[in-house]
Design an enzyme around this catalytic site. Structure first.
Site, PDB file in Angstrom:
ATOM      1  NE  ARG A   1      -2.552   0.682   3.639  1.00 35.46           N
ATOM      2  CZ  ARG A   1      -3.536   0.354   4.465  1.00 35.46           C
ATOM      3  NH1 ARG A   1      -4.801   0.580   4.125  1.00 35.46           N
ATOM      4  NH2 ARG A   1      -3.271  -0.211   5.618  1.00 35.46           N
TER       5      ARG A   1
ATOM      6  NE  ARG B   1      -2.861  -1.827  10.807  1.00 38.78           N
ATOM      7  CZ  ARG B   1      -2.341  -1.594   9.592  1.00 38.78           C
ATOM      8  NH1 ARG B   1      -1.053  -1.750   9.396  1.00 38.78           N
ATOM      9  NH2 ARG B   1      -3.107  -1.225   8.614  1.00 38.78           N
TER      10      ARG B   1
HETATM   11  P1  ADP Z   1      -6.492   0.058   8.308  1.00 38.72           P
HETATM   12  O1  ADP Z   1      -7.139   0.848   7.211  1.00 38.72           O
HETATM   13  O2  ADP Z   1      -5.243  -0.602   7.856  1.00 38.72           O
HETATM   14  O3  ADP Z   1      -7.440  -0.861   8.992  1.00 38.72           O
HETATM   15  P2  ADP Z   1      -6.721   2.466   9.894  1.00 38.72           P
HETATM   16  O4  ADP Z   1      -6.198   3.582   9.073  1.00 38.72           O
HETATM   17  O5  ADP Z   1      -8.199   2.308   9.964  1.00 38.72           O
HETATM   18  O6  ADP Z   1      -6.024   1.121   9.391  1.00 38.72           O
HETATM   19  O7  ADP Z   1      -6.167   2.556  11.369  1.00 38.72           O
HETATM   20  C1  ADP Z   1      -4.801   2.731  11.648  1.00 38.72           C
HETATM   21  C2  ADP Z   1      -4.581   2.725  13.154  1.00 38.72           C
HETATM   22  O8  ADP Z   1      -5.284   3.827  13.753  1.00 38.72           O
HETATM   23  C3  ADP Z   1      -5.081   1.495  13.887  1.00 38.72           C
HETATM   24  O9  ADP Z   1      -4.145   0.421  13.871  1.00 38.72           O
HETATM   25  C4  ADP Z   1      -5.283   2.055  15.301  1.00 38.72           C
HETATM   26  O10 ADP Z   1      -4.034   2.204  15.974  1.00 38.72           O
HETATM   27  C5  ADP Z   1      -5.806   3.451  15.022  1.00 38.72           C
HETATM   28  N1  ADP Z   1      -7.294   3.455  14.939  1.00 38.72           N
HETATM   29  C6  ADP Z   1      -8.053   3.798  13.851  1.00 38.72           C
HETATM   30  N2  ADP Z   1      -9.356   3.701  14.134  1.00 38.72           N
HETATM   31  C7  ADP Z   1      -9.449   3.272  15.431  1.00 38.72           C
HETATM   32  C8  ADP Z   1     -10.528   2.947  16.301  1.00 38.72           C
HETATM   33  N3  ADP Z   1     -11.809   3.037  15.900  1.00 38.72           N
HETATM   34  N4  ADP Z   1     -10.229   2.538  17.554  1.00 38.72           N
HETATM   35  C9  ADP Z   1      -8.961   2.453  17.987  1.00 38.72           C
HETATM   36  N5  ADP Z   1      -7.890   2.717  17.220  1.00 38.72           N
HETATM   37  C10 ADP Z   1      -8.125   3.120  15.947  1.00 38.72           C
HETATM   38  P1  ADP Z   2      -8.289  -0.627   4.359  1.00 37.40           P
HETATM   39  O1  ADP Z   2      -8.831   0.781   4.385  1.00 37.40           O
HETATM   40  O2  ADP Z   2      -9.347  -1.658   4.604  1.00 37.40           O
HETATM   41  O3  ADP Z   2      -7.105  -0.807   5.248  1.00 37.40           O
HETATM   42  P2  ADP Z   2      -7.289   0.028   1.665  1.00 37.40           P
HETATM   43  O4  ADP Z   2      -8.458   0.520   0.882  1.00 37.40           O
HETATM   44  O5  ADP Z   2      -6.298   1.033   2.137  1.00 37.40           O
HETATM   45  O6  ADP Z   2      -7.779  -0.920   2.873  1.00 37.40           O
HETATM   46  O7  ADP Z   2      -6.559  -1.075   0.761  1.00 37.40           O
HETATM   47  C1  ADP Z   2      -5.360  -1.737   1.202  1.00 37.40           C
HETATM   48  C2  ADP Z   2      -4.453  -1.954  -0.016  1.00 37.40           C
HETATM   49  O8  ADP Z   2      -5.062  -2.921  -0.881  1.00 37.40           O
HETATM   50  C3  ADP Z   2      -4.226  -0.697  -0.864  1.00 37.40           C
HETATM   51  O9  ADP Z   2      -2.903  -0.698  -1.340  1.00 37.40           O
HETATM   52  C4  ADP Z   2      -5.235  -0.847  -2.009  1.00 37.40           C
HETATM   53  O10 ADP Z   2      -4.768  -0.216  -3.207  1.00 37.40           O
HETATM   54  C5  ADP Z   2      -5.295  -2.361  -2.179  1.00 37.40           C
HETATM   55  N1  ADP Z   2      -6.617  -2.834  -2.598  1.00 37.40           N
HETATM   56  C6  ADP Z   2      -7.825  -2.296  -2.308  1.00 37.40           C
HETATM   57  N2  ADP Z   2      -8.822  -3.010  -2.879  1.00 37.40           N
HETATM   58  C7  ADP Z   2      -8.215  -4.036  -3.541  1.00 37.40           C
HETATM   59  C8  ADP Z   2      -8.693  -5.141  -4.348  1.00 37.40           C
HETATM   60  N3  ADP Z   2     -10.010  -5.322  -4.560  1.00 37.40           N
HETATM   61  N4  ADP Z   2      -7.767  -5.993  -4.851  1.00 37.40           N
HETATM   62  C9  ADP Z   2      -6.446  -5.808  -4.615  1.00 37.40           C
HETATM   63  N5  ADP Z   2      -5.930  -4.810  -3.884  1.00 37.40           N
HETATM   64  C10 ADP Z   2      -6.803  -3.918  -3.344  1.00 37.40           C
END
Ligand code: ADP
Ligand code: ADP
Length: 208
Positions: free
Chosen positions: A127, A166
């Site tokens: 990503r 995570r």
């Molecule tokens: P991802 O998209 O990979 O799931 P996020 O961007 O949503 O990651 O979250 C990144 C980090 O921010 C989490 O690992 C956590 O540390 C913090 N975080 C985000 N949303 C929450 C929440 N609702 N409660 C607690 N921590 C959160």
């Molecule tokens: P989240 O918010 O759930 O953590 P993201 O939307 O940031 O997830 O996506 C995580 C990674 O996977 C990014 O690099 C994104 O470009 C990629 N990604 C998102 N959707 C797909 C898909 N359908 N197939 C493959 N890769 C994807």
């Protein structure tokens, strides 16, 4: 329209949420993005959140709930919102329900984006995000244009270790909210495997 996105880290919530928010003209509220903005701004909230985020651990509920309640009280969220990354624990789900009840409104759908653990790591490690447009790319699955590669950011919690932490937090703390919303008839399961456009089409079908 009031929507929630649940799914493991890297499932594609952010990618799909951007599209849905545009379609319904509602704010895309990502608690992860809010915390990252606070870290960048160096606020007290940011300093506190950073300690947990770096290690792939959840930020404590009392911090997260307060921040989210303030955000959904802002004028642009009165007509609806799409929550991405909140709630992530049972107390967060309960606090959200209380806040919405107090306003006399309710959730329309809780989208559960399902992606097997075996596909998650590759999605997270590759990503990259564009600090200029906010666009999310993937080095392999959604490659960025060559001219912007230099400016792309790699999140410091998108390492193998933090990614595993995570996933553990997701299984332990977040999956219990699935039955919470199932009991309220709100869960819409969507298969998150395959091309992003195919996933978007499945989401539209689930909301129809
Ligand atoms: P991802 O998209 O990979 O799931 P996020 O961007 O949503 O990651 O979250 C990144 C980090 O921010 C989490 O690992 C956590 O540390 C913090 N975080 C985000 N949303 C929450 C929440 N609702 N409660 C607690 N921590 C959160
Ligand atoms: P989240 O918010 O759930 O953590 P993201 O939307 O940031 O997830 O996506 C995580 C990674 O996977 C990014 O690099 C994104 O470009 C990629 N990604 C998102 N959707 C797909 C898909 N359908 N197939 C493959 N890769 C994807």
């Amino acid at each position: 329209m009031r929507l929630i996105f649940i799914g493991p880290p890297g499932a594609g919530k952010g990618t799909q949420a951007t599209r849905l928010a545009q379609r319904f003209q509602i704010p895309h509220i990502s608690t992860g993005d809010m915390f990252r903005a606070a870290v960048k701004a160096g606020t007290r909230l940011g300093q506190e959140a950073d300690r947990f985020m770096k290690q792939g651990q959840l930020v404590p509920d009392e911090v997260t709930i307060g921040m989210l309640r303030e955000r959904i009280a802002e004028p642009d969220a009165v007509r609806g919102f799409l929550l991405d990354g909140f709630p992530r624990t049972t107390p967060q789900a309960q606090a959200l329900e209380q806040a919405l009840n107090a306003d006399g409104v309710r959730l329309d759908h809780v989208l559960l984006l399902e992606v097997p653990a075996s596909l998650i790591e590759a999605r997270i490690i590759g990503r990259r995000s564009d600090p200029v447009t906010g666009e999310i790319y993937h080095l392999e699955f959604n490659p960025p244009p060559a001219e912007i590669v230099e400016r792309l950011l790699h999140r410091k919690d998108d390492t193998v270790e933090a990614c595993r932490a995570r996933q553990v937090a997701y299984q332990r703390d977040t999956t219990p909210i699935i039955p919470f919303y199932e009991g309220r008839g709100l869960i819409r399961r969507v298969d998150g495997v395959g091309a992003s456009d195919a996933v978007t089409a499945r989401i539209s079908a689930a909301l129809a």
